[in-house]
Motif scaffolding. Structure first.
Motif, PDB file in Angstrom:
ATOM      1  N   THR A  24      38.585 -64.036 118.457  1.00 21.26           N
ATOM      2  CA  THR A  24      38.707 -63.437 117.123  1.00 21.26           C
ATOM      3  C   THR A  24      40.161 -63.353 116.675  1.00 21.26           C
ATOM      4  N   ASP A  25      41.103 -63.536 117.594  1.00 22.26           N
ATOM      5  CA  ASP A  25      42.533 -63.485 117.276  1.00 22.26           C
ATOM      6  C   ASP A  25      43.122 -64.858 116.959  1.00 22.26           C
ATOM      7  N   VAL A  26      42.333 -65.922 117.094  1.00 19.20           N
ATOM      8  CA  VAL A  26      42.835 -67.270 116.809  1.00 19.20           C
ATOM      9  C   VAL A  26      43.359 -67.310 115.373  1.00 19.20           C
ATOM     10  N   GLY A  27      44.530 -67.901 115.205  1.00 17.82           N
ATOM     11  CA  GLY A  27      45.178 -67.986 113.910  1.00 17.82           C
ATOM     12  C   GLY A  27      46.209 -66.905 113.655  1.00 17.82           C
ATOM     13  N   LYS A  28      46.292 -65.927 114.560  1.00 16.33           N
ATOM     14  CA  LYS A  28      47.255 -64.833 114.374  1.00 16.33           C
ATOM     15  C   LYS A  28      48.615 -65.179 114.963  1.00 16.33           C
ATOM     16  N   ALA A  29      49.643 -64.537 114.425  1.00 15.58           N
ATOM     17  CA  ALA A  29      51.011 -64.687 114.918  1.00 15.58           C
ATOM     18  C   ALA A  29      51.155 -63.902 116.220  1.00 15.58           C
ATOM     19  N   VAL A  30      51.802 -64.515 117.216  1.00 16.18           N
ATOM     20  CA  VAL A  30      51.942 -63.867 118.515  1.00 16.18           C
ATOM     21  C   VAL A  30      53.409 -63.789 118.952  1.00 16.18           C
ATOM     22  N   ALA A  31      53.635 -62.901 119.921  1.00 13.25           N
ATOM     23  CA  ALA A  31      54.955 -62.678 120.506  1.00 13.25           C
ATOM     24  C   ALA A  31      54.800 -62.635 122.023  1.00 13.25           C
ATOM     25  N   MET A  32      55.902 -62.747 122.736  1.00 14.42           N
ATOM     26  CA  MET A  32      55.863 -62.631 124.193  1.00 14.42           C
ATOM     27  C   MET A  32      55.594 -61.177 124.572  1.00 14.42           C
ATOM     28  N   VAL A  62      49.172 -71.936 122.181  1.00 13.17           N
ATOM     29  CA  VAL A  62      49.909 -71.397 121.046  1.00 13.17           C
ATOM     30  C   VAL A  62      50.681 -72.533 120.385  1.00 13.17           C
ATOM     31  N   GLU A  63      50.514 -72.686 119.091  1.00 15.16           N
ATOM     32  CA  GLU A  63      51.285 -73.653 118.325  1.00 15.16           C
ATOM     33  C   GLU A  63      52.663 -73.042 118.110  1.00 15.16           C
ATOM     34  N   CYS A  64      53.654 -73.578 118.821  1.00 16.72           N
ATOM     35  CA  CYS A  64      54.973 -72.941 118.788  1.00 16.72           C
ATOM     36  C   CYS A  64      56.108 -73.886 118.431  1.00 16.72           C
ATOM     37  N   PHE A  65      55.793 -75.110 118.034  1.00 17.83           N
ATOM     38  CA  PHE A  65      56.809 -76.061 117.595  1.00 17.83           C
ATOM     39  C   PHE A  65      56.273 -76.815 116.390  1.00 17.83           C
ATOM     40  N   GLY A  66      57.158 -77.282 115.535  1.00 18.06           N
ATOM     41  CA  GLY A  66      56.735 -78.013 114.348  1.00 18.06           C
ATOM     42  C   GLY A  66      56.466 -77.072 113.200  1.00 18.06           C
ATOM     43  N   ASN A  67      55.496 -77.402 112.359  1.00 18.08           N
ATOM     44  CA  ASN A  67      55.147 -76.616 111.189  1.00 18.08           C
ATOM     45  C   ASN A  67      53.868 -75.840 111.488  1.00 18.08           C
ATOM     46  N   VAL A  68      53.915 -74.512 111.342  1.00 18.13           N
ATOM     47  CA  VAL A  68      52.743 -73.676 111.585  1.00 18.13           C
ATOM     48  C   VAL A  68      52.460 -72.831 110.349  1.00 18.13           C
ATOM     49  N   LYS A  69      51.206 -72.434 110.181  1.00 21.49           N
ATOM     50  CA  LYS A  69      50.809 -71.583 109.067  1.00 21.49           C
ATOM     51  C   LYS A  69      50.368 -70.234 109.615  1.00 21.49           C
ATOM     52  N   ALA A  70      50.860 -69.159 108.991  1.00 26.54           N
ATOM     53  CA  ALA A  70      50.518 -67.808 109.431  1.00 26.54           C
ATOM     54  C   ALA A  70      50.357 -66.885 108.230  1.00 26.54           C
ATOM     55  N   SER A 104      59.068 -72.404 104.882  1.00 23.76           N
ATOM     56  CA  SER A 104      59.209 -73.563 104.004  1.00 23.76           C
ATOM     57  C   SER A 104      58.258 -73.514 102.817  1.00 23.76           C
ATOM     58  N   VAL A 105      57.148 -72.766 102.931  1.00 19.73           N
ATOM     59  CA  VAL A 105      56.174 -72.639 101.842  1.00 19.73           C
ATOM     60  C   VAL A 105      55.618 -71.220 101.864  1.00 19.73           C
ATOM     61  N   VAL A 106      55.530 -70.606 100.678  1.00 23.29           N
ATOM     62  CA  VAL A 106      54.883 -69.300 100.533  1.00 23.29           C
ATOM     63  C   VAL A 106      53.686 -69.476  99.605  1.00 23.29           C
ATOM     64  N   THR A 111      48.153 -65.361 100.846  1.00 22.90           N
ATOM     65  CA  THR A 111      49.073 -64.578 101.695  1.00 22.90           C
ATOM     66  C   THR A 111      49.367 -65.265 103.019  1.00 22.90           C
ATOM     67  N   THR A 112      49.701 -66.569 102.903  1.00 24.78           N
ATOM     68  CA  THR A 112      50.114 -67.336 104.076  1.00 24.78           C
ATOM     69  C   THR A 112      51.473 -67.974 103.810  1.00 24.78           C
ATOM     70  N   VAL A 113      52.153 -68.273 104.889  1.00 22.52           N
ATOM     71  CA  VAL A 113      53.412 -68.999 104.827  1.00 22.52           C
ATOM     72  C   VAL A 113      53.355 -70.151 105.809  1.00 22.52           C
ATOM     73  N   GLU A 114      54.129 -71.195 105.511  1.00 16.83           N
ATOM     74  CA  GLU A 114      54.325 -72.269 106.472  1.00 16.83           C
ATOM     75  C   GLU A 114      55.720 -72.080 107.022  1.00 16.83           C
ATOM     76  N   ILE A 115      55.832 -72.181 108.345  1.00 13.69           N
ATOM     77  CA  ILE A 115      57.084 -71.919 109.045  1.00 13.69           C
ATOM     78  C   ILE A 115      57.460 -73.133 109.852  1.00 13.69           C
TER      79      ILE A 115
END
Length: 117
Positions: A24-32, A62-70, A104-106, A111-115
């Protein structure tokens, strides 16, 4: 997931980590949150990436390189670095030195951004 959790694929688009998060957390922003372990983190923690997949054995991708959407909270602008907000979203890093990537995109409607990481 086959194999263990290691630092071997550091330049692949996604990496394997340990986690206590669920599907249920897939797609969420994560931290160490520990050694080779990710979670939602605390407000202002360094943004690692977006949870892409959770396995039954307690590992995840975890998608942690390249362009991600959150999803985001607060007022985010193009060019800003981001941190996690502790709820699975990113927010502007402000003056925090632990901001990562740049927006890079808002999309204020979704309410998503591309990073770029």
């Amino acid at each position: 997931m086959l194999g263990g959790v290691s630092n071997q694929e550091v330049f692949a688009r996604s990496r394997t980590f340990k986690t206590n998060l669920t599907v249920t957390d897939v797609g969420k922003a994560v931290a160490m949150t520990g050694n080779n372990e990710v979670g939602l983190g605390t407000d202002g923690a360094t943004f690692v990436g977006v949870l892409g997949r959770v396995e039954k054995d307690g590992t995840c991708r975890v998608e942690c390189f390249g362009n991600v959407k959150a999803s985001y909270s607060g007022a985010v602008a193009v060019g800003q670095r981001v941190v996690v907000d502790g709820t699975g979203k990113v927010k502007p890093a402000g003056t925090a030195v632990n901001g990562r990537g740049f927006v890079s995109v808002v999309d204020s409607t979704a309410t998503t951004v591309e990073i770029e990481l």
